[in-house]
Design a protein around this motif. Sequence first.
Motif, PDB file in Angstrom:
ATOM      1  N   UNK A  44       0.781  -1.189  -0.150  1.00  0.00           N
ATOM      2  CA  UNK A  44      -0.026  -0.069  -0.195  1.00  0.00           C
ATOM      3  C   UNK A  44       0.792   1.279  -0.196  1.00  0.00           C
ATOM      4  N   UNK A  45       0.405   2.198  -0.816  1.00  0.00           N
ATOM      5  CA  UNK A  45       1.142   3.360  -0.726  1.00  0.00           C
ATOM      6  C   UNK A  45       0.503   4.398   0.241  1.00  0.00           C
ATOM      7  N   UNK A  46       1.273   4.712   1.463  1.00  0.00           N
ATOM      8  CA  UNK A  46       0.835   5.611   2.495  1.00  0.00           C
ATOM      9  C   UNK A  46       1.220   6.873   1.923  1.00  0.00           C
ATOM     10  N   UNK A  61      -3.726  -8.507   4.445  1.00  0.00           N
ATOM     11  CA  UNK A  61      -4.298  -9.125   3.032  1.00  0.00           C
ATOM     12  C   UNK A  61      -5.503  -8.231   2.436  1.00  0.00           C
ATOM     13  N   UNK A  62      -5.559  -8.071   1.252  1.00  0.00           N
ATOM     14  CA  UNK A  62      -6.613  -7.330   0.585  1.00  0.00           C
ATOM     15  C   UNK A  62      -7.344  -8.276  -0.496  1.00  0.00           C
ATOM     16  N   UNK A  63      -8.699  -7.801  -0.617  1.00  0.00           N
ATOM     17  CA  UNK A  63      -9.434  -8.486  -1.528  1.00  0.00           C
ATOM     18  C   UNK A  63      -9.953  -7.790  -2.521  1.00  0.00           C
ATOM     19  N   UNK A  64     -10.410  -8.535  -3.938  1.00  0.00           N
ATOM     20  CA  UNK A  64     -10.804  -7.676  -4.851  1.00  0.00           C
ATOM     21  C   UNK A  64     -11.798  -8.622  -5.514  1.00  0.00           C
ATOM     22  N   UNK A  65     -12.974  -8.388  -5.549  1.00  0.00           N
ATOM     23  CA  UNK A  65     -14.182  -9.259  -6.430  1.00  0.00           C
ATOM     24  C   UNK A  65     -15.123  -8.436  -7.128  1.00  0.00           C
ATOM     25  N   UNK A  91      -9.787  -3.864   2.192  1.00  0.00           N
ATOM     26  CA  UNK A  91      -8.788  -4.568   3.203  1.00  0.00           C
ATOM     27  C   UNK A  91      -9.395  -5.359   3.902  1.00  0.00           C
ATOM     28  N   UNK A  92      -8.790  -6.651   4.121  1.00  0.00           N
ATOM     29  CA  UNK A  92      -9.106  -7.937   4.979  1.00  0.00           C
ATOM     30  C   UNK A  92      -8.405  -7.989   6.250  1.00  0.00           C
ATOM     31  N   UNK A 116     -13.227  -2.137   5.094  1.00  0.00           N
ATOM     32  CA  UNK A 116     -13.056  -0.714   4.281  1.00  0.00           C
ATOM     33  C   UNK A 116     -12.206  -0.892   2.875  1.00  0.00           C
ATOM     34  N   UNK A 117     -13.142  -0.001   2.260  1.00  0.00           N
ATOM     35  CA  UNK A 117     -12.715   0.207   0.652  1.00  0.00           C
ATOM     36  C   UNK A 117     -11.108   0.770   0.542  1.00  0.00           C
TER      37      UNK A 117
END
Length: 233
Positions: A44-46, A61-65, A91-92, A116-117
């Motif tokens: 992630x770019x902060x 962990x992140x998720x895209x569906x 975000x997961x 959260x997106x």
Amino acid sequence: PLAQVVGRAVEVGLRGTLGKRARRLAPLEWSVAAFGARNADDILFVAGSRVGTGYFRNAGTTQRGGAEAGVNGEIGPVEWRVAYLFVRATFESTLALPGPSHPDAVAGVIRVEPGDRIPGIPEHSLKGGVTLAVVQGWKLGMSGVAQSQHPYRGDEANSLAQVPGHVVLSALSSYRPFDALELFVKAENLLGTDYETFGLLGDPSAVLATDNPRFAGPGAPFGVWAGLTLETP
């Protein structure tokens, strides 16, 4: 040092045609697909306190569906197409991220919860267009793009108002006097829509007399272009 990202994804889809060619009506071509992906140790770019600065870090962990669907067809001299895309990017993992410019930060930190997106990714996108063959070699067309709202970068906690959605229309006229040459005129943002393509949070005090931390990238205004395309053997 950053941990290596490991991603796992699956996608399934179908495509085909509906109807048979009859007189001036062509069959519809359609496609549908669904997909999902999970990244472990995603990067992630902060955003930093100054606009345009920041650094990279692992974000758990992140998720895209999501799903996509499209259909196109012809009715005599008219060609048309519509495509829709839904993406839920979240975000997961529970995260504590620096939020020096976030109004709701506690001791300079914002808390991100699973679900959260991820900023910068609209959930809904719709594209469509129609083209009319006026006479041999001359075509007129109109197209449109619509996107829903999405969070500002720096608001990974999704606690602020988001970058608004928008609809933008464009038009194109092209004429091909012979196979190797095409003349065209195109106009973008026909309605002069005032919209933003992305947004981020930063400290404005160094350059602006305001305490609003929201910075937005404006979309292209109304514009007209003319040109030609020459194809050589």
